[in-house]
Write a protein that holds these residues in place. Structure first.
Motif, short mmCIF file in Angstrom:
data_model
loop_
_atom_site.label_atom_id
_atom_site.label_comp_id
_atom_site.label_asym_id
_atom_site.label_seq_id
_atom_site.Cartn_x
_atom_site.Cartn_y
_atom_site.Cartn_z
N UNK A 510 0.77 -1.05 0.03
CA UNK A 510 0.12 0.20 -0.02
C UNK A 510 1.01 1.27 0.08
N UNK A 511 2.13 1.01 0.59
CA UNK A 511 2.84 2.29 0.38
C UNK A 511 3.90 2.31 -0.69
N UNK A 512 3.78 1.51 -1.66
CA UNK A 512 4.54 1.54 -2.96
C UNK A 512 5.79 0.59 -2.91
N UNK A 565 9.33 8.67 -3.55
CA UNK A 565 9.08 9.75 -2.40
C UNK A 565 8.34 9.06 -1.30
N UNK A 566 7.96 8.02 -1.47
CA UNK A 566 7.21 7.28 -0.41
C UNK A 566 8.17 6.75 0.46
N UNK A 567 9.41 6.24 -0.02
CA UNK A 567 10.58 5.73 0.95
C UNK A 567 11.22 6.97 1.72
N UNK A 568 11.29 8.14 0.93
CA UNK A 568 11.94 9.33 1.53
C UNK A 568 11.00 9.81 2.79
N UNK A 569 9.50 9.64 2.70
CA UNK A 569 8.67 10.06 3.70
C UNK A 569 8.98 9.03 4.73
N UNK A 570 8.93 7.82 4.51
CA UNK A 570 9.20 6.74 5.36
C UNK A 570 10.54 7.01 6.44
N UNK A 571 11.57 7.49 5.86
CA UNK A 571 12.77 7.73 6.27
C UNK A 571 12.97 8.91 7.31
N UNK A 572 11.84 9.83 6.87
CA UNK A 572 11.96 11.03 7.83
C UNK A 572 11.49 10.63 9.29
N UNK A 607 1.97 5.99 8.06
CA UNK A 607 0.97 6.90 7.48
C UNK A 607 1.49 8.00 6.61
N UNK A 608 2.52 8.56 6.69
CA UNK A 608 3.35 9.49 5.95
C UNK A 608 3.60 8.93 4.62
N UNK A 612 1.88 10.02 0.94
CA UNK A 612 2.67 10.52 0.05
C UNK A 612 2.79 9.69 -1.31
N UNK A 613 2.62 8.32 -1.06
CA UNK A 613 2.51 7.47 -2.23
C UNK A 613 1.14 7.66 -3.11
#
Length: 622
Positions: A510-512, A565-572, A607-608, A612-613
């Motif tokens: 679901x988050x790509x 972009x989803x992975x960037x949001x994950x690592x924040x 959630x982020x 984002x994804x």
């Protein structure tokens, strides 16, 4: 006959130049032990006196008194009193003073005298005081205090010669340490001590009729309620721009070196497990992390320069109002800023915060600061998916995205702090923020060089231990079992890594995230940058030589922009560092707070990434 090792302790108020003196005495003969953090780390170094006496010196946390109101003050007090577990009682205490501002140090020294330890007062930065027209009657000061006094210029070659000679003279006369009967001073005794310090300074120190105004002129700009925030934002913006603009040539050089090494291994060794291990496991794994060393050095360079210049205290003062609105104490700014380098020293640096609830809040949000371990992940993805071009004619787009990621971490930390205070600590009002602003001074190049060397060495040691061991594991999981004879699918599809990753894929779809990302997230729990090394190994084994050399290009062809972009949001947000969680448990004394940190960051990360994804897909980036 060889003389026994002499044990010294450096004690002083914050910003007294204690660390510069420590660096001047010990040079590169230093080791950092286990209470990390800029203001709370326990650094030990070694040097030899002119008479050949071997000396061990410990740089203790800066403190204004021995009352033990905060953990860092407790460390210094217990060390001086000989109550620190596993530590040697100091034979001699060097009380380090900023010669331009003696008042607080004299009060501290009067407290230290009551411990019964032999000591020397070191008037550091004596050249700066002289240039400003400040005159100190050294002989009279020594007589009034009843301790030897020596001047020092830690940043100048030979500036510690008098101190070394005096150390030799005093050490020859040292008797066995006596049992001390120290006790904490009462409020009335503290006031009497302050009056005594004021009297001594009035008798021994002459101030110029017209004090230096450069500090006041600069502060008129950098402490302005609006202009100061703009200056701070510009400094941070330049720092993140430099991460890309300055580091890229050195990164390209390192990358070329690892590419050449990989080609050499392929040309020299026959195909098989050994070649795969060296080329795909070690070079593509560990090498893909080491290439980011220039960027990490640049981050540390900026932080060390700002500390040495005297700006950090201003930044903390400037952020007090903003942080107070989020329920944080202004003193939390420096630990949070330290967390940009690594959350572990940032969490340990919360010991400077007196109030336990303020300290707990700061600990819980420190991992949200964008630590240097995230830089390899951010840089890999940004370089692969964000074009290297300028916007508005002068701003590097990749650096702008990096700045945005750091800003997202800061904003999320402030929001989480606000929620913690609102729901958990509603009855608590932050204490007033009192901070002494040091005078500005030119950064000490030797001190900066030693600081960068120490941190670069720690990063490379981490690459050679934690990251290497994780890469051995990932290579094994991605290489075994071998595919059956006649199989047409890629060999990695039969591996344990593929089995584990594909089992996790439905949860992360679901988050790509694909199964390769799932595999990278697992060892990334040991250290965030391991995820980059894991991706390098998995895609190298899957794609061969081309993937090993150009992992960023491979990601650009296999991932969508939405996934990136989803992975960037994950690592924040993601709590991808077991060491940080262990330090949270140790500092809070509770497994529960460690679990709370892990859980809330994991929920925020998912959630982020989910938002984002799906937003990116909706805009056609899927």
């Amino acid at each position: 006959m060889e003389l026994p090792l002499l044990h010294l302790a450096l004690v002083g108020t914050p910003n007294s130049g204690k660390t510069s003196l420590f660096n001047a005495l010990t040079g590169s003969r230093q080791k950092v032990a286990n209470y990390p953090g800029v203001t709370v780390e326990r650094k030990e170094g070694f040097f030899v006196t002119p008479l050949g006496r071997q000396v061990s010196v410990v740089d203790l946390p800066g403190t204004y008194s021995l009352r033990g109101r905060s953990p860092d003050e407790e460390i210094t007090r217990d060390f001086v009193l000989g109550k620190a577990s596993g530590e040697t009682v100091p034979d001699l205490v060097l009380c380090v003073a900023d010669s331009t501002n003696l008042r607080l140090t004299i009060r501290l020294l009067l407290e230290l005298k009551r411990t019964g330890r032999p000591m020397i007062l070191v008037l550091n930065m004596f050249d700066i005081a002289s240039r400003r027209g400040i005159t100190v009657d050294v002989e009279r000061l020594a007589k009034e205090l009843g301790v030897p006094v020596v001047t020092s210029i830690a940043v100048r070659k030979g500036g510690t010669a008098d101190l070394l000679q005096l150390t030799d003279d005093i050490s020859a006369k040292l008797a066995e340490p006596q049992e001390n009967s120290w006790r904490a001073l009462s409020v009335s005794e503290l006031r009497a001590t302050q009056r005594e310090a004021d009297r001594i300074i009035a008798d021994c120190v002459s101030l110029p009729a017209r004090p230096d105004t450069w500090t006041a002129r600069i502060d008129a700009v950098v402490l302005h309620p609006v202009g100061g925030l703009i200056v701070l934002a510009l400094i941070l913006f330049v720092m993140f721009q430099a991460v890309f603009a300055w580091a890229q040539p050195l990164m390209d050089l390192l990358n070329s070196g690892f590419d050449a090494l990989g080609e050499f291994i392929q040309a020299t060794l026959p195909g098989g497990l050994l070649q795969s291990f060296l080329q795909n496991g070690v070079i593509s794994g560990v090498g893909s992390v080491i290439v980011f060393l220039p960027q990490i050095i640049i981050i540390f360079l900026f932080i060390l320069l700002l500390e040495d210049f005297g700006y950090m205290a201003r930044a903390a003062f400037l952020m007090d109002r903003i942080m107070g609105g989020a329920g944080l104490h202004g003193r939390a700014f420096i630990p949070l800023l330290s967390s940009f380098a690594c959350a572990i020293p940032g969490i340990m640096a919360t010991r400077v915060i007196d109030n336990k609830r303020d300290r707990l809040t700061t600990i819980l949000i420190a991992p949200l600061m964008t630590c240097s371990a995230r830089i390899p992940v951010y840089t890999l993805i940004i370089s692969a998916f964000i074009p290297a071009r300028d916007v508005w004619g002068f701003i590097n787009l990749q650096g702008l995205v990096m700045f945005g990621l750091y800003a997202a971490g800061i904003i999320s930390a402030l929001l989480v702090s606000f929620l913690i205070k609102f729901f958990m600590l509603r009855d608590f009002a932050p204490a007033p923020f009192m901070l002494e602003l040091p005078d500005y001074k030119m950064p000490r190049l030797k001190s900066i060089a030693i600081g960068i060397y120490t941190r670069a060495k720690m990063f490379l040691q981490r690459a050679g231990t934690t990251i290497f061991s994780m890469m051995v594991l990932i290579w094994f999981l991605a290489s075994f079992p071998q595919p059956p004879a006649g199989a047409t699918e890629p060999a990695i599809d039969f591996s344990l890594a593929a089995i584990i990753g594909k089992a996790m894929e439905p949860l992360l779809a679901p988050v790509g995230f694909n199964w390769q990302i799932a595999v990278a997230l697992i060892p990334g729990m040991a250290a965030r940058e391991v995820a980059v090394a894991a991706l390098g190994t998995v895609y190298a084994i899957e794609g061969g030589k081309e993937a090993a050399e150009q992992i960023g290009q491979v990601l650009a062809t296999k991932w969508s922009l939405a996934t990136a972009l989803s992975l960037l949001a994950w690592y924040i947000f993601a709590p991808q560092c077991a060491s940080t969680l262990a330090v949270i448990r140790r500092e809070t004394g509770s497994w529960a707070w460690m679990a709370v940190t892990f859980a809330y960051m994991l929920v925020l990360a998912y959630a982020a990434s989910l938002v984002t994804y799906n937003v990116a897909v909706a805009f056609g980036a899927g």
